[in-house]
Design an enzyme around this catalytic site. Structure first.
Site, PDB file in Angstrom:
ATOM      1  N   ARG A   1     -18.370 -13.927  21.702  1.00  6.23           N
ATOM      2  CA  ARG A   1     -18.395 -15.379  21.774  1.00  6.23           C
ATOM      3  C   ARG A   1     -18.189 -15.919  20.362  1.00  6.23           C
ATOM      4  O   ARG A   1     -18.677 -15.337  19.388  1.00  6.23           O
ATOM      5  CB  ARG A   1     -19.728 -15.890  22.336  1.00  6.23           C
ATOM      6  CG  ARG A   1     -19.821 -15.843  23.860  1.00  6.23           C
ATOM      7  CD  ARG A   1     -18.924 -16.890  24.482  1.00  6.23           C
ATOM      8  NE  ARG A   1     -19.092 -17.030  25.925  1.00  6.23           N
ATOM      9  CZ  ARG A   1     -18.349 -16.419  26.831  1.00  6.23           C
ATOM     10  NH1 ARG A   1     -17.400 -15.585  26.447  1.00  6.23           N
ATOM     11  NH2 ARG A   1     -18.537 -16.633  28.122  1.00  6.23           N
TER      12      ARG A   1
ATOM     13  N   GLU B   1     -13.370 -23.935  21.041  1.00  7.49           N
ATOM     14  CA  GLU B   1     -12.118 -23.594  21.738  1.00  7.49           C
ATOM     15  C   GLU B   1     -11.703 -24.748  22.655  1.00  7.49           C
ATOM     16  O   GLU B   1     -12.564 -25.405  23.242  1.00  7.49           O
ATOM     17  CB  GLU B   1     -12.320 -22.338  22.593  1.00  7.49           C
ATOM     18  CG  GLU B   1     -12.626 -21.098  21.808  1.00  7.49           C
ATOM     19  CD  GLU B   1     -12.984 -19.924  22.717  1.00  7.49           C
ATOM     20  OE1 GLU B   1     -12.783 -20.030  23.947  1.00  7.49           O
ATOM     21  OE2 GLU B   1     -13.467 -18.905  22.207  1.00  7.49           O
TER      22      GLU B   1
ATOM     23  N   HIS C   1      -8.609 -16.261  23.679  1.00 14.83           N
ATOM     24  CA  HIS C   1      -9.701 -15.913  24.597  1.00 14.83           C
ATOM     25  C   HIS C   1      -9.145 -15.283  25.882  1.00 14.83           C
ATOM     26  O   HIS C   1      -9.386 -15.781  26.985  1.00 14.83           O
ATOM     27  CB  HIS C   1     -10.540 -17.148  24.924  1.00 14.83           C
ATOM     28  CG  HIS C   1     -11.929 -16.807  25.387  1.00 14.83           C
ATOM     29  ND1 HIS C   1     -13.014 -17.627  25.199  1.00 14.83           N
ATOM     30  CD2 HIS C   1     -12.423 -15.713  26.053  1.00 14.83           C
ATOM     31  CE1 HIS C   1     -14.097 -17.083  25.710  1.00 14.83           C
ATOM     32  NE2 HIS C   1     -13.775 -15.912  26.233  1.00 14.83           N
TER      33      HIS C   1
END
Length: 312
Positions: free
Chosen positions: A227, A256, A274
């Site tokens: 993360r 993000e 991601h």
């Protein structure tokens, strides 16, 4: 009677189709069309990017399930959910291989500078220049922060490259042969590649900070597939700019999808959007497990994969 649920983040089309085929009435929390929907909804569904805080839960008096399609759930206030008798589920296991695959891909990409080499060829620089030497991966030292399912899968792949494996975590594991270090700082000082594979949340926020990066040193690389919150991003950017570490390969970030422009300008980084679990097969398996948790909830059967906090 059709059950009414609410999506709390964008869902892939095939999952939306599955929900509709299962006769769920799906409300979008960003576009509530039915004024009475808040009291009708009994379950929330979202990806690992979902943000479910106490304020939202207070608006939903009859919700008893939060089904997350992802392994990470740090955007969910689990404590607030438990106070209201709400169970949270996620989808561990089904994405382990993909995340571990990308972790090793990023190790190779930053160590051998594969994206930079691709750009070197595409730009025509090879005609008049020689690409600089890179770092050997096979036989190098790799440190894994977190020896859970994903950490173990990364170690398995690293072993195939004859890498020397060490790790850190809450406590040493009795069933793995790798060297254990009590802290991420101690581990970083002994490895060439430091791979972060821990859950997000308050307990791991900024775990990888200045002391860890300083220990990793000017020849070390950081890889984060966990993360964005686990790494102190401004400190990392500064370390990269000042060459305090050799480079970083990142699949996750603060805020993000807005990426720090400094990161995008740096040449000693590899950036991916991601995508660790983003294969067709795995995302469908994640959606299927989420659907199974929903079905079990409404059929009053045991939930398949509640988060650990809801099992205590």
């Amino acid at each position: 009677m059709a059950q009414e649920i609410m999506q709390v983040s964008p869902l892939p089309p095939f999952m939306m189709n599955a929900l509709q085929e299962a006769d769920y009435i799906v409300h979008d929390h960003t576009h509530i069309k039915d004024p009475g929907a808040l009291s009708k909804v009994t379950a929330l569904v979202g990806t690992g990017a979902a943000k479910v805080d106490k304020k939202l839960l207070m608006m939903l008096p009859n919700v008893k399930l939060i089904a997350i399609c992802g392994v990470g759930y740090d955007g969910v206030d689990v404590a607030a959910a438990k106070e209201k008798g709400i169970v949270v589920t996620h989808t561990p296991g089904v994405l382990t291989d993909d995340v571990a695959d990308l972790a090793m891909g990023l190790v190779l990409s930053i160590g051998r500078r594969i994206p930079q080499a691709d750009k070197f060829v595409r730009n025509g620089d090879w005609v008049s220049d020689t690409f600089p030497m890179t770092q050997k991966v096979s036989g190098a030292r790799i440190g894994i922060v977190g020896m859970g399912r994903i950490g173990r899968a990364i170690a398995k792949r690293a072993a195939a490259f004859d890498m020397r494996i060490a790790y850190t975590g809450r406590e040493p594991k009795t069933d793995v042969p790798y060297t254990f270090y009590k802290t991420a700082t101690a581990l970083a000082a002994e490895v060439d590649y430091l791979v972060v594979a821990v859950p997000g949340g308050d307990s791991t926020k900024n775990l990888i900070g200045g002391s860890v990066l300083q220990a990793l040193g000017s020849k070390g690389y950081l890889i984060n597939i966990a993360r964005g919150s686990v790494v102190d991003q401004p400190i990392l950017v500064q370390a990269l700019k000042e060459k305090q570490i050799a480079g970083a390969a990142l699949d996750v970030f603060w805020d993000e999808p807005m990426i720090d422009p400094e990161l995008r300008r740096l040449h000693n980084v590899v950036l991916t959007p991601h995508i660790a679990s983003a294969t067709e097969e795995t995302r469908r398996a994640m959606a299927a497990l989420t659907m199974e948790n929903l079905a079990a909830f409404y059929q009053r059967k045991p939930l398949l994969t509640p988060v650990p906090e809801c099992c205590a």
